[in-house]
Design an enzyme around this catalytic site. Structure first.
Site, PDB file in Angstrom:
ATOM      1  CD  GLU A  71      -3.072  -0.976   2.190  1.00 24.61           C
ATOM      2  OE1 GLU A  71      -4.253  -1.140   1.835  1.00 24.61           O
ATOM      3  OE2 GLU A  71      -2.746  -0.752   3.365  1.00 24.61           O
ATOM      4  CB  CYS A  82       7.269  -4.779   8.614  1.00 23.40           C
ATOM      5  SG  CYS A  82       8.577  -4.040   9.618  1.00 23.40           S
ATOM      6  CB  CYS A 100       6.122  -1.977  16.116  1.00 19.58           C
ATOM      7  SG  CYS A 100       7.820  -1.613  15.601  1.00 19.58           S
ATOM      8  CB  CYS A 141       2.911  -1.216  13.413  1.00 18.77           C
ATOM      9  SG  CYS A 141       2.998  -1.013  11.631  1.00 18.77           S
ATOM     10  CB  CYS A 196       0.924   6.454  11.301  1.00 19.66           C
ATOM     11  SG  CYS A 196       1.354   8.089  10.782  1.00 19.66           S
TER      12      CYS A 196
END
Ligand code: SAH
Length: 348
Positions: free
Chosen positions: A94, A114, A118, A121, A337
């Site tokens: 994205e 990823c 975290c 996220c 975010c």
């Protein structure tokens, strides 16, 4: 070089010039070719009418110009646009376009997924599927630019989409060099920001490189106990080691590091946290960007109440740190975010 295919989108100008030289063409033909791909965003050799037909035939056998394809697009009420891009191997990422008063920022991904996990996220929930190539990272920007009216230009690029850019250092660095070439898209490095979760060897490599983009570091905690919990990368490179690398990071005149700090209710948002942050950042030319947490059902944390975010900011300002609160954009289409995750992953 027969049979070997070069992906033009991921080649530096110098490399394109050398490539055409091997085809017995003068180097300036390489510059022309680079300009066609990077500045004029041509997708077909046929469009390059100032190159001879014979040369284009030779190229046809040797090079490709590929781009991530827009698989889906969404627009938020605030004008933010999110794109699901499909790569050549059908993996998806994205990317986001964020219009502001005087700028238009492209937020781009550097990995499919990823590995850093975290806690706050969504991309982390996907795990890592693979790194993007330089051609794909450059292609993201070119594809986003293609979505805009001819008189509207992307003014800023932030590497804050899916992935940890410094875990894909070589391809990311190459992409940045291509994007900053004045014969290509011609971005000023000052208008590009790379954001890292705190990969210290990568920060050192970036410090030694001459790409000259801005660096943002996602800190989001003031003690190792808390940071270990919310950002597992901290176990490898704890706060002191990370800030040491930041302190050593060479900054050109008038430029500053950015520390991003996601505000999580009752986790990292106390007045004590704010007070601890001040001595931690002493001696680093920087600003702090407080990010309201974008919550979803799949993540355990809750956002800090607004008054606590403001109280946190006030403590930093009173200590003469520059601290801003990031206004979240595109939240209603999960473009904000930490909310980037591809449909494929959601479907499982
Ligand atoms: N891996 C890089 C870049 C991607 S994350 C990094 O960690 O910096 C980009 C920014 O979004 C980071 O500052 C991250 O802390 C923040 N972020 C991640 N998830 C978030 C969420 N749910 N709400 C608000 N900000 C988030």
């Amino acid at each position: 070089m027969s049979g070997k295919v070069f992906e033009l989108t991921g080649l530096l100008r110098d490399e394109v010039e050398s490539l055409v030289e091997q085809m017995d063409q003068p180097r300036y033909r390489g510059r022309q070719l680079f300009r066609w791909v990077q500045a004029r965003r041509a997708r077909e050799l046929a469009a390059m009418t100032d190159l001879s037909l014979a040369f284009r035939k030779t190229l046809e056998a040797t090079v490709t110009i590929s781009r991530p394809e827009v698989a889906h697009a969404q627009q938020a009420s605030d004008g933010t646009r999110k794109f699901l891009l499909r790569l050549a191997d059908a993996e998806e990422i994205e990317s986001v376009l964020i219009p502001d008063d005087d700028r238009l920022t492209a937020c781009i991904s550097t990995q499919v997924g990823c590995p850093l996990a975290c806690r706050f996220c969504l991309t982390g929930l996907m795990g890592i599927r693979r790194n993007l190539t330089a051609a794909e990272v450059v292609g993201e920007v070119l594809t986003l630019q293609d979505q805009l009216e001819p008189d509207t230009r992307i003014s800023n690029v932030v590497l804050m989409g899916m992935g940890e850019p410094l875990l894909n250092f070589a391809e990311v660095e190459r992409a940045l060099r291509i994007l900053c070439d004045e014969q290509g898209a011609g971005f000023s490095p000052r208008r590009i920001t790379l954001s890292t979760a705190g990969h210290v060897p990568g920060i050192k490599k970036l410090a030694a490189s001459d790409v000259g983009v801005n660096l943002a570091v996602s800190l989001s905690a003031t003690t190792d106990a808390v940071r270990d919990q919310i950002m597992p990368i901290n176990k490898r490179w704890p706060i002191a080691v990370l800030l040491e690398a930041c302190r050593a990071y060479p900054l050109p005149n008038r430029r500053r590091l950015t520390f991003e700090y996601v505000m999580l209710d009752g986790v990292n948002d106390s007045a004590d946290d704010a007070r601890r942050l001040v001595p931690l950042l002493r001696g680093i030319r920087c600003k702090v960007n407080l990010i309201p947490f974008n919550a979803t059902a799949d993540l355990p944390d809750r956002p800090s109440p607004r008054d606590r975010v403001e109280a946190f900011q006030q403590i930093l300002c009173d200590a003469h740190l520059t601290a801003t609160i990031r206004e979240s954009r595109g939240r209603d289409i999960s473009a904000a975010c930490g909310m980037l995750r591809t449909e494929k992953d959601r479907e499982g």
